[in-house]
Design an enzyme around this catalytic site. Structure first.
Site, PDB file in Angstrom:
ATOM      1  N   GLU A  35     -50.344 -63.968 -12.343  1.00  0.00           N
ATOM      2  CA  GLU A  35     -50.502 -62.694 -13.043  1.00  0.00           C
ATOM      3  C   GLU A  35     -51.835 -62.620 -13.784  1.00  0.00           C
ATOM      4  O   GLU A  35     -52.481 -61.576 -13.806  1.00  0.00           O
ATOM      5  CB  GLU A  35     -49.333 -62.460 -14.008  1.00  0.00           C
ATOM      6  N   TYR A 118     -48.504 -56.182 -20.431  1.00  0.00           N
ATOM      7  CA  TYR A 118     -48.237 -56.210 -18.991  1.00  0.00           C
ATOM      8  C   TYR A 118     -47.811 -57.609 -18.545  1.00  0.00           C
ATOM      9  O   TYR A 118     -46.785 -57.777 -17.880  1.00  0.00           O
ATOM     10  CB  TYR A 118     -49.475 -55.765 -18.182  1.00  0.00           C
ATOM     11  N   ASP A 136     -48.630 -51.423 -14.102  1.00  0.00           N
ATOM     12  CA  ASP A 136     -50.056 -51.615 -13.815  1.00  0.00           C
ATOM     13  C   ASP A 136     -50.589 -50.330 -13.194  1.00  0.00           C
ATOM     14  O   ASP A 136     -49.893 -49.305 -13.132  1.00  0.00           O
ATOM     15  CB  ASP A 136     -50.275 -52.836 -12.912  1.00  0.00           C
TER      16      ASP A 136
END
Length: 292
Positions: A35, A118, A136
C-alpha cells in the site's frame, strides 16, 4: 443509485488481476508494504521491488534493523522516497510497540508514524477483512460516475468521500472488504479516467453516468503532474548519485547533475531538511544513517 455489491464482487472474483499482495499467503506486513509503494506508482513498477523487499525484510523488525540509507537504496526509482522513510518508521513502531505484528484496527494503524487515513483503512480491509471505507482516486471516480452520474470526481473531501463509500459497503465485514477491493479494481482497469471500458463493466446497467448520457466532467480542471525539470526531478537525480556510491561524496559530485545552481542547491537543502540526505562531519553528503 447504489452499486450492486453482489454483481461487483462476482466480477472481481472472476476477473481481478492476480497480484501477490492479494494472495491468501500474503501477510499483513506484505499488504502494508504494497500500500505504501503503490501510492502514486503503477503496479508494474511496484511488483518487482515489493518482492525484493519481502524477501529481504519479511517482518517489520527486519526492516527496522536496517539503516535509513539501506532502505533508500532498496527503494530505488519508485519515486517519492519519503515514503520509504515513513515505512521504516512505521516498521520500527510495529516492532517495538506491537510485537512485530501489524495492527488490525484502523485507530491503532492511524497511530503509527506515516500512516494516513487511506493506508490505515486499506490495511484493515485488505489484510484483515475489516469493514472500512477505502477511498483512492479510482474509487472516487467509480462512485462519481456510477452513483452520482458525473464524468469524474471533483476535488477530494475526506469526509464526503468516506461517507459516499461507507453507505455502499455490505454489512458483512468479509463481503465489505471484498467489495472495497473490487471497487478499487474496477476503477483501475475498467472505469479508467481517459478511456473507460464501459462494455466490460459489471454495473453498466445501473450506472448513473450511462443513464445520464455520459456527460463530460464539468468540475474544476485537474492539475497535471509533470516531471522533467521539476524539483522532484532534481531531487531524484541527486539521490541517484548517493545511491550509486557506498561512500559519502563531496558537493562537486552533486553539482554536475543539474546546471541550474539555484534550483540544485534548493533541492539539496530540501533533501537535508526531509532527512533523505545527511552531511558528514567533514562536509560530504551521504544517505542517512550510513556515515555519521
Amino acid at each position: 443509485m447504489p452499486i450492486d455489491s453482489e454483481l461487483l464482487i462476482d466480477w472481481f472474483d472472476s476477473c481481478a488481476r492476480d497480484l501477490p499482495w492479494r494472495r491468501p499467503e500474503c501477510t499483513a506486513w506484505g499488504v502494508l508494504v504494497s500500500e505504501i509503494m503503490l501510492q502514486q506508482t503503477p503496479v508494474a513498477r511496484v511488483e518487482p521491488i515489493w518482492h525484493e523487499w519481502l524477501v529481504r525484510w519479511p517482518v517489520p523488525s527486519a526492516l527496522a534493523a536496517a539503516s535509513q540509507g539501506e532502505v533508500l537504496r532498496a527503494w530505488g526509482k519508485l519515486g517519492y522516497p519519503r515514503r520509504a522513510l515513513r515505512l521504516h518508521a512505521a516498521a520500527t513502531a510495529i516492532a517495538t510497540e506491537h510485537g512485530d505484528v501489524v495492527p488490525s484496527d484502523v485507530d491503532t494503524l492511524l497511530s503509527l508514524p506515516g500512516i494516513g487515513a487511506y493506508t490505515a483503512r486499506a490495511v484493515a480491509a485488505f489484510a484483515y477483512g475489516k469493514r472500512a471505507p477505502v477511498v483512492d482516486t479510482n474509487v472516487r471516480r467509480v462512485v462519481a460516475r456510477a452513483v452520482h452520474g458525473a464524468g469524474d470526481a471533483g476535488p477530494p473531501s475526506n469526509t464526503r468521500d468516506m461517507a459516499d463509500v461507507e453507505v455502499l459497503l455490505p454489512r458483512d465485514e468479509a463481503r465489505a472488504a471484498r467489495f472495497s477491493a473490487a471497487l478499487m479494481e474496477l476503477g483501475a482497469v475498467v472505469c479508467t479516467a481517459r478511456s473507460p471500458r464501459c462494455a466490460d463493466c459489471p454495473v453498466y446497467d445501473d450506472c448513473a453516468w450511462q443513464k445520464a448520457g455520459r456527460p463530460a466532467y464539468q468540475g474544476p480542471a485537474k492539475a497535471t503532474q509533470k516531471y522533467a525539470g521539476t524539483d522532484r526531478h532534481v531531487r531524484g537525480a541527486l539521490l541517484d548519485v548517493l545511491r550509486g556510491t557506498p561512500e559519502p561524496v563531496w558537493k562537486a559530485s552533486l553539482d554536475v547533475v543539474w546546471p541550474d545552481t539555484g534550483q540544485r542547491d534548493r533541492c539539496l537543502d530540501s533533501l537535508l531538511v526531509d532527512g533523505l540526505v545527511e552531511q558528514t562531519a567533514d562536509g560530504r553528503f551521504a544517505l542517512p544513517g550510513e556515515h555519521r
